[in-house]
Scaffold this active site. Structure first.
Site, short mmCIF file in Angstrom:
data_model
loop_
_atom_site.label_atom_id
_atom_site.label_comp_id
_atom_site.label_asym_id
_atom_site.label_seq_id
_atom_site.Cartn_x
_atom_site.Cartn_y
_atom_site.Cartn_z
N ARG A 102 0.88 -1.18 0.00
CA ARG A 102 0.00 0.00 0.00
C ARG A 102 0.91 1.22 0.00
NH1 ARG A 102 -5.50 1.36 3.24
NH2 ARG A 102 -6.17 -0.11 1.66
N HIS A 129 -7.06 0.53 -6.81
CA HIS A 129 -7.36 -0.31 -5.64
C HIS A 129 -8.05 -1.57 -6.16
CE1 HIS A 129 -7.76 -1.42 -1.61
NE2 HIS A 129 -8.65 -0.57 -1.16
N GLN A 132 -10.10 -4.03 -3.93
CA GLN A 132 -11.40 -3.46 -3.57
C GLN A 132 -12.43 -3.72 -4.67
OE1 GLN A 132 -12.28 -1.62 -0.65
NE2 GLN A 132 -14.28 -2.04 -1.52
N ASP A 222 -17.09 7.27 -2.41
CA ASP A 222 -15.86 7.11 -1.60
C ASP A 222 -15.56 8.48 -1.01
OD1 ASP A 222 -13.44 6.27 -0.50
OD2 ASP A 222 -12.34 6.25 -2.40
N CYS A 262 -16.41 1.89 -0.28
CA CYS A 262 -15.30 0.98 0.05
C CYS A 262 -14.96 1.02 1.53
CB CYS A 262 -14.08 1.34 -0.79
SG CYS A 262 -13.55 3.05 -0.56
N ARG A 290 -13.86 -8.70 0.71
CA ARG A 290 -12.42 -8.50 0.51
C ARG A 290 -11.65 -9.76 0.88
NH1 ARG A 290 -10.45 -3.32 0.65
NH2 ARG A 290 -8.53 -4.40 0.15
N1 NVA Z 1 -9.82 6.67 -1.87
C1 NVA Z 1 -9.49 6.27 -0.53
C2 NVA Z 1 -9.77 4.81 -0.36
C3 NVA Z 1 -9.46 4.24 0.99
C4 NVA Z 1 -9.74 2.77 1.09
C5 NVA Z 1 -8.04 6.61 -0.23
O1 NVA Z 1 -7.20 6.40 -1.10
O2 NVA Z 1 -7.76 7.11 0.86
N1 CP Z 2 -11.47 -0.22 1.75
C1 CP Z 2 -10.22 -0.33 2.24
O1 CP Z 2 -9.25 -0.59 1.53
O2 CP Z 2 -10.14 -0.15 3.58
P1 CP Z 2 -8.79 0.03 4.42
O3 CP Z 2 -8.21 1.37 4.02
O4 CP Z 2 -9.25 0.02 5.86
O5 CP Z 2 -7.86 -1.08 4.10
#
Ligand code: NVA
Ligand code: CP
Length: 305
Positions: A102, A129, A132, A222, A262, A290
């Site tokens: 990540r 992602h 997801q 989101d 998400c 997930r």
């Molecule tokens: N768009 C959000 C998704 C988190 C799961 C982010 O990147 O923070």
């Molecule tokens: N939706 C998702 O990826 O959640 P987290 O950021 O908690 O992993």
């Protein structure tokens, strides 16, 4: 070496296999069956940003498959700071069988994958992602009995999640409509990649949620401010204010339409305070799925299905 950095790298046949396998693994787990397919295997998780779902579901998946996982956060030596990404990748991939990353920048995952000896899985970058989106597709399939021909209206930012969900919809013959404020739609780079992979896929991008909502089977949103964009929060709050998914918007959608997110959500921003707790919401089904889709991804990449 095959990696899973984006749904753009996955064929419709592979995506179909992943969803079918995920559904099978889910049914198996419901019966209490946990096959130790990954006994002795180690999954590395390297996270530059916070996570609940992605981290916990991958770790749970590995435990249920009889393997183990090693979690490293930025506190354990941020990649590219304590040592170059390439050195990090070469070293960690000599201890593990697959690695979930990540990162802030998608390019970090690409660089890591280039030097890794084991498959790399994108657990969220600024571009994509994909895990997801796979979980979301399984959830839509379960909720509506199929994917082809369904309409998903994504209300809000044309961000990492929106891009992956758009590609996922394209792979399965779904219609994807993005309702985003001016300047927050899809960029040309993504649109070019999307068209290359899903040439016949319909992808409508327009400015107002009301325009599309009457045809929605799914209304997806989101956060307005993703991780790494905190400095833009106030500006985004102003620009996205007309794009809240709330009861008034939902009233214009067909009665069967469901709300997806998400998570984590900012109740009161992109969603009204209680809509995710209503019977129209399928967000916790998404969160659960997930686990099942990622097990399928691990079987595919780490265990060679
Ligand atoms: N768009 C959000 C998704 C988190 C799961 C982010 O990147 O923070
Ligand atoms: N939706 C998702 O990826 O959640 P987290 O950021 O908690 O992993």
């Amino acid at each position: 070496m095959r990696h899973f950095l984006s749904l753009l790298d996955v064929s419709a046949t592979e995506a179909t296999w992943l969803l079918t396998e995920a559904a099978r693994l889910k049914a198996e787990l419901r019966q209490g069956i946990r096959q130790p397919l990954a006994a002795g295997r180690v999954l590395g998780l390297v996270f530059e940003k916070q996570s609940l779902r992605t981290r916990a579901s991958f770790e749970a998946a590995m435990a249920q498959l009889g393997g183990t996982s090693i979690f490293l956060s930025a506190a354990d030596g941020a990649m590219g700071q304590r040592e170059p990404v390439a050195d990090f990748a070469r070293t960690l991939s000599s201890y593990t069988d697959a690695i979930v990353l990540r990162t802030f920048k998608h390019e970090t995952i690409e660089e890591f994958a280039h030097h890794s000896r084991v498959p790399v899985i994108n657990g969220l970058s600024d571009r994509a992602h994909p895990c997801q989106a796979l979980g979301d597709l399984l959830t839509i399939q379960e909720t509506f009995g199929g994917l082809k021909g369904k309409t998903l209206v994504f209300v809000g930012d044309g961000n990492n999640v929106a891009r992956s969900v758009a590609v996922g919809c394209g792979l399965f013959g779904m219609r994807f409509i993005l309702a985003a404020p001016e300047g927050y739609g899809f960029d040309e780079e993504f649109l070019t990649q999307y068209r290359r992979i899903v040439p016949e896929g319909e992808l409508l991008v327009n400015g107002t949620p009301e325009h599309a909502i009457g045809e929605a089977d799914i209304i997806y949103t989101d956060v307005w401010t993703s991780m790494g964009q905190e400095a833009e929060r106030e500006e985004r709050r102003r620009k996205f204010a007309p794009f809240q998914v709330n009861e008034a918007l939902l009233a214009k959608a067909p009665a069967h339409a469901r709300v997806m997110h998400c998570l984590p959500a900012v109740r009161g921003e992109e969603v009204s305070p209680t809509i995710l707790d209503s019977s129209r919401s399928i967000v916790f089904e998404q969160a659960e799925n997930r686990l099942h889709v990622q097990k399928a991804v691990l079987k595919w990449l780490m265990l060679g299905k």
